[in-house]
Every structure is written in C-alpha cells, then in structure tokens.
Design a protein around this motif. Structure first.
Motif, PDB file in Angstrom:
ATOM      1  N   LEU A   1       9.004   0.454   1.739  1.00 30.66           N
ATOM      2  CA  LEU A   1      10.067  -0.233   1.927  1.00 30.66           C
ATOM      3  C   LEU A   1      10.337  -1.921   1.548  1.00 30.66           C
ATOM      4  CD1 LEU A   1      11.534   0.938   5.605  1.00 30.66           C
ATOM      5  CD2 LEU A   1      12.553   1.237   3.155  1.00 30.66           C
ATOM      6  N   ALA A   2       8.802  -2.436   1.662  1.00 28.81           N
ATOM      7  CA  ALA A   2       8.939  -3.930   1.263  1.00 28.81           C
ATOM      8  C   ALA A   2       8.875  -3.815  -0.305  1.00 28.81           C
ATOM      9  CB  ALA A   2       7.465  -4.511   1.652  1.00 28.81           C
ATOM     10  N   GLY A   3       8.218  -2.939  -0.941  1.00 25.06           N
ATOM     11  CA  GLY A   3       8.571  -2.897  -2.192  1.00 25.06           C
ATOM     12  C   GLY A   3       9.830  -2.522  -2.974  1.00 25.06           C
ATOM     13  N   LEU A   4      10.319  -1.667  -2.374  1.00 24.07           N
ATOM     14  CA  LEU A   4      11.847  -1.413  -2.741  1.00 24.07           C
ATOM     15  C   LEU A   4      12.659  -2.528  -2.360  1.00 24.07           C
ATOM     16  CD1 LEU A   4      12.280   2.310  -1.117  1.00 24.07           C
ATOM     17  CD2 LEU A   4      12.211   1.639  -3.500  1.00 24.07           C
ATOM     18  N   LEU A   5      12.632  -3.448  -1.412  1.00 21.31           N
ATOM     19  CA  LEU A   5      13.024  -4.381  -0.890  1.00 21.31           C
ATOM     20  C   LEU A   5      12.921  -5.475  -2.287  1.00 21.31           C
ATOM     21  CD1 LEU A   5      14.956  -6.228   1.048  1.00 21.31           C
ATOM     22  CD2 LEU A   5      12.801  -6.753   1.966  1.00 21.31           C
ATOM     23  N   VAL A   6      11.776  -5.593  -2.764  1.00 20.41           N
ATOM     24  CA  VAL A   6      11.478  -6.593  -3.598  1.00 20.41           C
ATOM     25  C   VAL A   6      12.309  -6.363  -5.172  1.00 20.41           C
ATOM     26  CG1 VAL A   6       9.876  -7.611  -5.388  1.00 20.41           C
ATOM     27  CG2 VAL A   6       9.365  -7.536  -2.955  1.00 20.41           C
ATOM     28  N   GLN A   7      12.313  -4.949  -5.408  1.00 17.52           N
ATOM     29  CA  GLN A   7      12.926  -4.375  -6.256  1.00 17.52           C
ATOM     30  C   GLN A   7      14.479  -4.307  -6.132  1.00 17.52           C
ATOM     31  OE1 GLN A   7      11.574  -0.317  -7.097  1.00 17.52           O
ATOM     32  NE2 GLN A   7       9.576  -1.049  -6.535  1.00 17.52           N
ATOM     33  N   GLY A   8      15.214  -4.889  -5.155  1.00 20.52           N
ATOM     34  CA  GLY A   8      16.671  -4.706  -5.118  1.00 20.52           C
ATOM     35  C   GLY A   8      17.312  -3.375  -4.710  1.00 20.52           C
ATOM     36  N   ARG A   9      16.430  -2.625  -4.254  1.00 23.41           N
ATOM     37  CA  ARG A   9      16.905  -1.050  -4.040  1.00 23.41           C
ATOM     38  C   ARG A   9      17.021  -0.790  -2.469  1.00 23.41           C
ATOM     39  NH1 ARG A   9      13.037   2.851  -6.676  1.00 23.41           N
ATOM     40  NH2 ARG A   9      14.875   4.240  -6.605  1.00 23.41           N
ATOM     41  N   VAL A  10      17.437  -1.727  -1.588  1.00 30.40           N
ATOM     42  CA  VAL A  10      17.607  -1.485  -0.174  1.00 30.40           C
ATOM     43  C   VAL A  10      18.624  -2.179   0.398  1.00 30.40           C
ATOM     44  CG1 VAL A  10      16.518  -1.247   2.315  1.00 30.40           C
ATOM     45  CG2 VAL A  10      14.827  -1.131   0.308  1.00 30.40           C
ATOM     46  N   ASP A  11      19.839  -1.480   0.607  1.00 36.48           N
ATOM     47  CA  ASP A  11      20.992  -2.156   1.185  1.00 36.48           C
ATOM     48  C   ASP A  11      21.295  -1.839   2.716  1.00 36.48           C
ATOM     49  OD1 ASP A  11      21.922  -3.792  -0.926  1.00 36.48           O
ATOM     50  OD2 ASP A  11      22.380  -1.866  -1.968  1.00 36.48           O
ATOM     51  N   ALA A  12      20.446  -0.396   3.066  1.00 35.21           N
ATOM     52  CA  ALA A  12      20.414  -0.056   4.397  1.00 35.21           C
ATOM     53  C   ALA A  12      19.102   1.158   4.492  1.00 35.21           C
ATOM     54  CB  ALA A  12      21.735   0.799   4.716  1.00 35.21           C
ATOM     55  N   VAL A  13      18.859   1.316   5.671  1.00 31.81           N
ATOM     56  CA  VAL A  13      17.888   2.301   6.143  1.00 31.81           C
ATOM     57  C   VAL A  13      18.260   3.200   7.310  1.00 31.81           C
ATOM     58  CG1 VAL A  13      15.468   2.701   6.792  1.00 31.81           C
ATOM     59  CG2 VAL A  13      15.894   0.750   5.274  1.00 31.81           C
ATOM     60  N   LEU A  14      18.109   4.380   6.846  1.00 29.98           N
ATOM     61  CA  LEU A  14      18.552   5.170   7.692  1.00 29.98           C
ATOM     62  C   LEU A  14      17.438   6.396   8.007  1.00 29.98           C
ATOM     63  CD1 LEU A  14      20.852   6.842   9.611  1.00 29.98           C
ATOM     64  CD2 LEU A  14      21.608   7.873   7.353  1.00 29.98           C
ATOM     65  N   ALA A  15      17.353   6.696   9.389  1.00 28.44           N
ATOM     66  CA  ALA A  15      16.191   7.744   9.681  1.00 28.44           C
ATOM     67  C   ALA A  15      16.694   8.446  10.767  1.00 28.44           C
ATOM     68  CB  ALA A  15      14.868   7.037  10.004  1.00 28.44           C
ATOM     69  N   VAL A  16      16.185   9.597  10.880  1.00 26.58           N
ATOM     70  CA  VAL A  16      16.492  10.597  12.032  1.00 26.58           C
ATOM     71  C   VAL A  16      15.180  11.120  12.626  1.00 26.58           C
ATOM     72  CG1 VAL A  16      18.848  11.159  11.232  1.00 26.58           C
ATOM     73  CG2 VAL A  16      17.039  12.600  10.792  1.00 26.58           C
ATOM     74  N   GLY A  17      15.047  11.493  13.870  1.00 20.00           N
ATOM     75  CA  GLY A  17      13.904  12.264  14.320  1.00 20.00           C
ATOM     76  C   GLY A  17      13.925  12.064  15.934  1.00 20.00           C
ATOM     77  N   GLY A  18      12.738  12.741  16.266  1.00 18.14           N
ATOM     78  CA  GLY A  18      12.219  12.832  17.580  1.00 18.14           C
ATOM     79  C   GLY A  18      11.323  11.362  17.918  1.00 18.14           C
ATOM     80  N   SER A  19      10.506  11.674  18.876  1.00 13.88           N
ATOM     81  CA  SER A  19       9.430  10.463  19.279  1.00 13.88           C
ATOM     82  C   SER A  19       8.710  10.048  18.245  1.00 13.88           C
ATOM     83  CB  SER A  19       8.915  10.820  20.529  1.00 13.88           C
ATOM     84  OG  SER A  19       7.964  12.011  20.261  1.00 13.88           O
ATOM     85  N   GLY A  20       8.065  10.897  17.276  1.00 15.19           N
ATOM     86  CA  GLY A  20       7.381  10.793  16.303  1.00 15.19           C
ATOM     87  C   GLY A  20       7.897  10.286  15.062  1.00 15.19           C
ATOM     88  N   GLY A  21       9.143  10.904  14.687  1.00 12.88           N
ATOM     89  CA  GLY A  21       9.992  10.185  13.384  1.00 12.88           C
ATOM     90  C   GLY A  21      10.447   8.997  13.834  1.00 12.88           C
ATOM     91  N   SER A  22      10.922   8.722  15.115  1.00 12.70           N
ATOM     92  CA  SER A  22      11.512   7.412  15.580  1.00 12.70           C
ATOM     93  C   SER A  22      10.299   6.427  15.299  1.00 12.70           C
ATOM     94  CB  SER A  22      12.027   7.440  16.924  1.00 12.70           C
ATOM     95  OG  SER A  22      13.026   8.537  16.892  1.00 12.70           O
ATOM     96  N   SER A  23       9.245   6.743  15.901  1.00 16.86           N
ATOM     97  CA  SER A  23       8.013   5.769  15.727  1.00 16.86           C
ATOM     98  C   SER A  23       7.600   5.339  14.351  1.00 16.86           C
ATOM     99  CB  SER A  23       7.071   6.391  16.288  1.00 16.86           C
ATOM    100  OG  SER A  23       7.314   6.616  17.816  1.00 16.86           O
ATOM    101  N   ILE A  24       7.914   6.340  13.435  1.00 22.78           N
ATOM    102  CA  ILE A  24       7.613   6.057  12.006  1.00 22.78           C
ATOM    103  C   ILE A  24       8.598   4.978  11.330  1.00 22.78           C
ATOM    104  CG2 ILE A  24       7.446   7.160   9.851  1.00 22.78           C
ATOM    105  CD1 ILE A  24       5.996   9.439  10.840  1.00 22.78           C
ATOM    106  N   ALA A  25       9.898   5.769  11.733  1.00 25.31           N
ATOM    107  CA  ALA A  25      11.108   4.687  11.201  1.00 25.31           C
ATOM    108  C   ALA A  25      10.951   3.397  11.672  1.00 25.31           C
ATOM    109  CB  ALA A  25      12.064   5.370  11.608  1.00 25.31           C
ATOM    110  N   ALA A  26      10.749   3.430  13.140  1.00 20.96           N
ATOM    111  CA  ALA A  26      10.547   1.867  13.797  1.00 20.96           C
ATOM    112  C   ALA A  26       9.529   0.716  13.097  1.00 20.96           C
ATOM    113  CB  ALA A  26      10.340   2.000  15.143  1.00 20.96           C
ATOM    114  N   ARG A  27       8.449   1.531  12.713  1.00 16.05           N
ATOM    115  CA  ARG A  27       7.476   0.718  12.097  1.00 16.05           C
ATOM    116  C   ARG A  27       7.817   0.312  10.686  1.00 16.05           C
ATOM    117  NH1 ARG A  27       5.622  -2.547  10.107  1.00 16.05           N
ATOM    118  NH2 ARG A  27       3.527  -3.310   9.472  1.00 16.05           N
ATOM    119  N   ALA A  28       8.487   1.385  10.069  1.00 20.89           N
ATOM    120  CA  ALA A  28       8.797   1.094   8.642  1.00 20.89           C
ATOM    121  C   ALA A  28       9.802   0.094   8.297  1.00 20.89           C
ATOM    122  CB  ALA A  28       9.522   2.395   8.102  1.00 20.89           C
TER     123      ALA A  28
END
Length: 441
Positions: A98-125
């Motif tokens: 995500l940091a790389g995509l941000l530098v490239q100007g390719r992030v205007d929003a981030v969306l994730a869905v998941g349970g505890s594991g997927g939410s943990s990954i998204a939260a760190r991301a």
C-alpha cells in the motif's frame, strides 16, 4: 500525517484498493471488484492470503509479492502452517504494498472484508496510511472492541451482521453499502482540489470536558501567535493519537494540559492511553509544556460498572455513561512521580505548569473533587523534575491556559520546533511528508 498536500494533482478517476485473503474470501472480493467498477472506480486487488486463490479470481498484486514485501516467501508460510505468523507477515507485506501504491498515486481509498484474521491483516495494512485517506473494513469483529483494529487512526469499521461466507441476500446489502461508501469517499478525494497551503506550525493540545476552558484560552492565544492547534480528547485513543502524531514529525510543540489518562493507567480506569503516554515529545525533543490536568479523576462507564473494589470511594456520575472517581492522596503522589520521571527524561525543552487552585473543574472549592491535600502530594512529587511555573489559580482560569501558550511559544522560538530531533537522526516522517519547521509568525 495528512493525506493531501497542496501539490497533489486532481486525477478525476478514483482508485479503490481491495486488500484481502482471496483463498477464503475470493468470491466476495470478486463481487466487490465488479461493484466498484460499476460505480466508476478503478480497482487494485491485493491478495493477502497464503492459500490458492479462489478459481477465476486474479489479483493485481499476487500473494507471492505480498509475502516477499513482508520479508518472507509464500512457500515458507505454507510450509510452516502457522496461521498467526502468516497473518502477521501478510499484514506487514500488505502495508509495504500500500505504501508503494500511495507513492504511485494509486490509492484513493482502501476497502477490506474479513473475520478476525482478515481484519487483522487489513488493520496492519492501513495503519501507516495518511490521516484522511479513507480506510474501511467490513468485519465480523466490529460489534465488539475494535481498538486493536482501529488504534489511533481514522479507520472505519462496519459490522458484517452475517459471517463473510459467500454473497447472499444479507451480505449483498452490507457489501454493497461498503462498496458505495468506499467509491464515494475515493471519488471525493480524487476530485477534490488541492488544499490551500498552510504553513502555520502545528501544536498538539490535550483536553477533557473538565479542562476545556483552559485549552480554549490556550488555543485562542496560540492562534493569535500564528499556530494551528490540533486538540485531542484525552479518552485513551486521543492520547495515543497525540503521541503518534508527535512521532510522525509534524508537531512543532505540545501543550499537554490534560494528562488524565495517566490516572486511568495507574488505577485501572477505562480511558488509559497506555504506559507510553507523555513520552513522544520528550523522546523526540519537541518543545512541550505540561500540566497535571484532570489527574484528580479516574474514568469508568455507567455507575453500575464501577468495580466493587472501589466501593466507598468518592464517585461522581458525570453522565449516564461516564462515572468519575476521585484519586486518593497516595494515587496523586504516585502520579506526580510518574509525571516527573517522564518529563525528566525529555531530550528537549520542557516546562511544567502547576495550578495550585485545582487540576480540573471538579477540583475547585465547593466542587465534589476538591482535595487540596491530595493535590499537594502530587505537586510535591513533581517538584524539581523540570523547570516549573506555579500559578495560584484553578487550571481553568483563563490566565493559566494563556500562560502555558505564551511559554510554549517562547520554547519554540528559542529552541526551534524540533529541538532534540538531531539526537534521533534515524527517525523518518511518514510517507515522505516534511515536518512543520520554523517558528511562529
């Protein structure tokens, strides 16, 4: 850090980044990708799963790249069969992606869905992304304590209602709302004109309801002196956010008038900001003025939630959802020692302000928490730790807030906004944002 700089170009076409485990949630992410495209957004799909993706779902950033960005390989994660380690590694890798995509100007929003594991990954991301950049997580965990996922950032979480296990008549509504929300926020960000330049140095201030008059007086005075003041509500998350923003390198000075979260950390209240509260400015050498604001109270929820061990203590029902408990003389003495130790360790200019007339609106003559003896124990324990200015007024007397503001201005003018950062030369600001340098105008 702030998500938009004055030089950011208006691109028009919004990009939403989807971050998720395509091995277990492939169908849901495929549905979200199609819906976002229907809503006029470009989509970057990032696979943070360690298994084989669902058939027919092709990621723009495959799991192999995410694992490598996290310092490992997909084969190693699969071979170890350690779910906790995999979640950690893929979360770290997704953050790098995500940091790389941000530098490239390719992030205007981030969306994730998941349970505890997927939410943990998204939260760190999303944890290191700029404040203001939309971050939305649809989670089975959102109906409980979301602090581990949100932290002190502007992460939006929505409850999935049903488990995220296929697209059905209920999940379609929830996911559809999430896609629409992400698309709307992303478009607003992509279409917005650059914000006007504001070169005023930033000051972070801590406030509580019972210290509001003091902070208002200080904020008005600092505004007149040429600063922009960011006020943080001292509710635990607010204190952590203040510390995090100081860590980011954006803050020229700290007016830490309300250190009440330390009382919750000591006694066991519900609004603790953790043991690292009141350390970031000192660690980085940022000029700071500090007061024992609202150290007279510990916070709990409704009256019936106050632990039985505090039966007989001086309790005050602030409102139906907040009950305050007066700190004792011994607790105030310990709080004074803790404040003194933190301030004495500071690498930059630090001044302590002591209000002899009480440390909150409730700690004044005739008010329920007025206890000069307990306050005196706190003040005595802080004596001599750092330069101290004592005023014979309640903390909410306008003269107290103005005096703190004037002294902070002097420290920034005399020492610079980041007086001790040379000792922390390895510290970097987030995403390449420059610090607010220069004194007040």
């Amino acid at each position: 850090m702030i998500s938009r700089s004055p030089g950011r170009e208006v691109r028009g076409v919004a990009t939403v980044v989807l971050v998720g485990t395509l091995d277990t949630k492939g169908a849901e992410y495929a549905w979200l990708r199609d819906r976002l495209r229907e809503l006029g957004c470009e989509v970057v799909l990032v696979d943070a799963g360690v298994g084989e993706p669902a058939p027919g779902v092709v990621a723009d950033v495959p799991a192999e790249r995410v694992a490598e960005a996290g310092g490992t390989t997909l084969a190693a994660l699969r071979g170890a069969a350690d779910r906790g380690a995999a979640v950690t590694a893929m979360g770290e890798g997704a953050a790098v992606v995500l940091a790389g995509l941000l530098v490239q100007g390719r992030v205007d929003a981030v969306l994730a869905v998941g349970g505890s594991g997927g939410s943990s990954i998204a939260a760190r991301a999303v944890r290191d992304l700029p404040i203001g950049l939309p971050k939305l997580i649809v989670s089975t965990m959102a109906a409980g304590d979301v602090a581990p996922y949100v932290g002190a950032k502007d992460v939006t979480m929505t409850y999935s209602v049903v488990d995220i296990a296929g697209v059905n008549r209920v999940s379609r509504l929830i996911l559809g709302n999430a896609a629409a929300a992400a698309a709307g926020m992303a478009k607003a960000r992509a279409d917005a004109p650059p914000e006007p330049a504001d070169e005023r140095p930033l000051v972070a201030a801590s406030m509580f309801g019972v210290t509001t008059p003091a902070v208002d007086a200080a904020r008005e005075r600092l505004g007149d002196l040429g600063y922009e003041v960011l006020v943080f509500h001292a509710t635990g998350a607010g204190g952590r956010a203040l510390e995090g923003l100081v860590d980011s390198g954006l803050i020229a000075g700290v007016l830490d008038l309300t250190t009440t979260e330390l009382a919750d950390d000591l006694v066991g209240g519900v609004l603790s900001a953790g043991p690292d509260r009141l350390t970031a400015a000192g660690r980085h050498g940022v000029p700071q003025v500090v007061a024992p604001g609202a150290l007279d109270m510990v916070n709990f929820g409704p009256r019936e939630t106050v632990p039985d061990r505090f039966a007989g203590r001086n309790l005050y029902v602030h409102n139906p959802t907040v009950t305050l408990m007066r700190t004792t003389r011994d607790e105030m003495a310990e709080l004074g020692r803790r404040v003194a130790a933190k301030l004495a360790a500071a690498t930059g200019p630090t001044v302590l302000f002591v209000p002899l007339g009480g440390v909150s609106a409730l700690d004044a003559p005739g008010m329920p928490f007025h206890d000069p003896d307990a306050d005196a124990a706190c003040f005595a324990a802080m004596d001599g730790a750092v330069p101290t200015e004592t005023l014979d007024v309640n903390i909410n007397d306008p003269s107290f807030g103005r005096a703190m503001a004037d002294r902070l201005h002097e420290l920034i003018t005399e020492h610079g906004p980041h007086a001790g950062r040379e000792a922390n030369a390895g510290h970097e600001t987030n995403a390449g944002h420059e610090t607010n340098a220069g004194g007040a105008r």
